[in-house]
Design a protein around this motif. Sequence first.
Motif, mmCIF file in Angstrom:
data_model
loop_
_atom_site.group_PDB
_atom_site.id
_atom_site.type_symbol
_atom_site.label_atom_id
_atom_site.label_comp_id
_atom_site.label_asym_id
_atom_site.label_seq_id
_atom_site.Cartn_x
_atom_site.Cartn_y
_atom_site.Cartn_z
ATOM 1 N N TRP A 530 5.599 -11.792 -10.107
ATOM 2 C CA TRP A 530 4.620 -12.681 -10.719
ATOM 3 C C TRP A 530 4.457 -13.968 -9.904
ATOM 4 O O TRP A 530 5.410 -14.455 -9.285
ATOM 5 C CB TRP A 530 5.060 -13.091 -12.120
ATOM 6 N N GLY A 550 -0.164 -11.047 -11.761
ATOM 7 C CA GLY A 550 0.593 -9.919 -11.234
ATOM 8 C C GLY A 550 0.668 -8.806 -12.257
ATOM 9 O O GLY A 550 0.076 -8.870 -13.347
ATOM 10 N N ALA A 551 1.393 -7.767 -11.917
ATOM 11 C CA ALA A 551 1.513 -6.606 -12.794
ATOM 12 C C ALA A 551 2.114 -7.015 -14.139
ATOM 13 O O ALA A 551 3.089 -7.761 -14.193
ATOM 14 C CB ALA A 551 2.383 -5.533 -12.131
ATOM 15 N N LEU A 557 -6.874 -6.830 -12.977
ATOM 16 C CA LEU A 557 -7.259 -6.686 -11.575
ATOM 17 C C LEU A 557 -8.538 -5.862 -11.507
ATOM 18 O O LEU A 557 -8.551 -4.663 -11.829
ATOM 19 C CB LEU A 557 -6.143 -6.014 -10.785
ATOM 20 N N GLU A 562 -3.341 -1.841 -6.699
ATOM 21 C CA GLU A 562 -1.958 -2.291 -6.755
ATOM 22 C C GLU A 562 -1.880 -3.799 -6.580
ATOM 23 O O GLU A 562 -2.514 -4.384 -5.706
ATOM 24 C CB GLU A 562 -1.137 -1.608 -5.668
ATOM 25 N N TRP A 563 -1.071 -4.418 -7.420
ATOM 26 C CA TRP A 563 -0.791 -5.836 -7.281
ATOM 27 C C TRP A 563 0.242 -6.050 -6.159
ATOM 28 O O TRP A 563 0.921 -5.121 -5.725
ATOM 29 C CB TRP A 563 -0.212 -6.389 -8.576
ATOM 30 N N SER A 565 3.883 -7.442 -4.825
ATOM 31 C CA SER A 565 5.209 -7.360 -5.447
ATOM 32 C C SER A 565 6.255 -7.978 -4.526
ATOM 33 O O SER A 565 6.148 -7.906 -3.312
ATOM 34 C CB SER A 565 5.579 -5.908 -5.771
ATOM 35 N N ASP A 582 2.522 -10.222 0.518
ATOM 36 C CA ASP A 582 3.005 -9.147 -0.348
ATOM 37 C C ASP A 582 4.082 -8.358 0.392
ATOM 38 O O ASP A 582 3.775 -7.486 1.204
ATOM 39 C CB ASP A 582 1.826 -8.239 -0.733
ATOM 40 N N TYR A 602 -6.677 -13.257 -3.064
ATOM 41 C CA TYR A 602 -7.209 -12.960 -4.389
ATOM 42 C C TYR A 602 -8.179 -14.050 -4.830
ATOM 43 O O TYR A 602 -7.963 -15.236 -4.550
ATOM 44 C CB TYR A 602 -6.078 -12.891 -5.424
ATOM 45 N N LYS A 613 -9.292 -8.562 -5.612
ATOM 46 C CA LYS A 613 -8.629 -8.608 -4.316
ATOM 47 C C LYS A 613 -9.702 -8.669 -3.231
ATOM 48 O O LYS A 613 -10.417 -7.708 -2.980
ATOM 49 C CB LYS A 613 -7.724 -7.394 -4.143
#
Length: 816
Positions: A530, A550-551, A557, A562-563, A565, A582, A602, A613
């Motif tokens: 996050w 974030g996820a 999104l 995919e976020w 991480s 990332d 982002y 994104k």
Amino acid sequence: MVATDDYLVVSFSMGWHDPDKPDSFLIPTHHEILFIDRLALHQTGDPAEAVRLAYNDPNGTVEQALMFKKASSGELIGYIPYGSQMTTLAHFLEINGALPEGMDQLYAKPKGGVRVVKAQRVSALTLTRDRDTIAAGESVRLHATMPGSATYVYRFGIAKEGEPSRLVRDFSAVADYSASPLMPGRYTVKVEVAKQGSTSVLGSTTATFDVTLAQKGVYAMATPHPMVALVGVSTCTPGAWVQAHASIGDTTLARSALLPCSNDGAALLLGGLKESTAYTIAVTQTLRNAAQTLGTATFTTTPSGVDFPSVAIDRYTMEDSPKESVTLMSAFPTDSHPLAFAVDMEGATVWYYPHFKEEEAVLTRMTPQGNLLLLVNRDTIHGDILKEVDLRGYTVRLKTASKFREELAARGFTGGVGLFDHEAVYLPNGHLALQVSYEKSVDATKMLGALIVVLDADWQVAWVWDSFKHLDTSRGPILGETCRSSDVLTTPGCPTLLTFTTASDWLHGNHIAYSPEDGALLYSLRNQDWIIKINYADGAGDGSVLWRLGAEGDFTLAGGGEWFSHQHGAQLVSRNKLVVFDNGNTRCASAGTTCVSRGELYQIDENTKTASKIASLDMPAYAMALGNAERLLGGEYSFTTGLIMEKDFSGAKVVRTSQNGTTSSILSVGDTNLYRAFPLPSLGEPTQWRPWQLAVGWNVLGNGLGTPWSTWSEMSGMTQRYTFDGAWHSDTATVYPGEGFFVQSSTTGWIDRWGAVVVPDLATLPARWHLLGTGQGIASPSTHHNVATSWIYDGAWQQDPVIAHPKSGMWVQTNP
């Protein structure tokens, strides 16, 4: 009254008599002590010259008696009794002769009872210096002395004449302070003393010294650092901005910070020089619309004697003269202590932290003044010291974690708390934001969380954010990470555990960034996947979490996907765009060997809680830890791929790329990991501290100084003229709260920060001067003089000729 060999000490109270009480009943209103120097009285015959008033409290009722004795060492000692409060004193204890050695209790007998009080020793604090005058670049050593058997701690501050004092070292047992200010003038050092474990100041004193230039005119001389020159200039105009430039032939290779000239000249540190190399150094001066060269000198660096990490640079499409010519790195060589060092465009080392062999010091950021912030390990304790150093390696400021923990304890944070961890960064208001480790048991689970602590200008605690108060402790680390005191290398980046042997590495925060639009803080939580926004509000916020990006966070999104991480280096590059490195640990955990880290951009909408994104750029490898993301001045990005462990390469890479994925260059460092890398115009011109970043084609039009925000909104949409890339443009204005007017040309593309060069502090500008353009891309400032331009002051439109400053930009000045 007490008599010693040298002094007669008279202690008496003055007050009033209640007529309803016996004659002996006195209610004191103040208490005075006189030291009478017998020798002076005998020699001069004048009591006034021999008497020194040692205590006077005319505004309060004295509730305690003072008693004196002469110690075996010869000094006069005062004992101040304290204990339960008395509102009246019937009699003062009369002392005849010396008090017994070692006596720590006295008996005061007020009317109506007996009171037992303890004695506190009071004595004279002294501060001595080894020299009265030093040349710029030299040091003066000061030593504080507090007589007695107790253990004392000392706090030091320094001030240049005419400027406010600033604390340079908080309370510690070290009684010595080495001062080495560069700018000529008179300086005052203040020391305060307290008993160990206490912040109650027992006394303070000062000492002064002068700093002068070693030579007349322009000169360059060696410093203790083989790659840093000290450049002096005595002929600059007070108030002008001066800068040193190092060249070989016609090519300028390094620049110093841009600093104001004082009444006695200026001294500048010039870093970014290769060892064993001869340079020509020029000093330039800019005063309003006039720029001139004040003189030149020659300087040759000496060998460093250090084997630096091997750096290779692969070039692809990099422009011939990029705005960033130096890359500063916070490195972890596999065979030595952490090393902060910098390389030029050829990969040659042009600076390093000179004390890396004896210190484990991790670089976090540069400061607006071009200094460096370091987290220093002591013994087996990681993050036990916070330091700010200049390019010479001289310690400008220092704070120990032990003293820091005392301040946090006063706010209720005790136990396993108080080590400096991962981050130290200055905010635009001059305060310093830190991440601090915090261990706590929650429902029998031992957890490693964090505090964000903001220090004020004197490095004292001003604001604290508690992760355990504002985040969900039931959401553990995404990949189940733990920290162990027995082996910090098992999980890289774990701080030393103070109370636990094993703890859940709950958050693993690694980056703090500032949001200038609302004064909030962005905080990267690696092990939560996050980036959160914290209600800081420039120190007035309640610390609530405004959103989680974030996820499984607060944003959707757009388009799925995919976020990021286990990320690093998250920061805003405009009011609604965020760049992040990332690492991809969560994504790569099940992706096989083909997974790589990414640099991502982002766009976020805080109102609708949606994110899209804009770019996701594959890096050359997977970096399971460490890393950074930086927006560059020319429109590109730099991503630090910090810890690569592959069969054909072990080390780190710094990748420079555009939004569309075109790679300009890759800097490879073998057998060395990088926490962060910072591409810079020069070591004297830091850029990453700038509070705001705008899109290409954007230029500041007015800084709003003296202009109420309520009037600014009326100016949006009006056509404005501005400069970009050396040419005049015209477009409509847009207003950003707290930042001023900006205009955007029809050019679209990448995001560019407006703080392209070091801009003098707006508070130091003469009255009624206003920033009109940042100066970025002004090819020839002289061609922009005397161009009639509209601007605002006190809410009204003005028009006056432009004055161009080659570094700080375009300015206008009203008629006197």
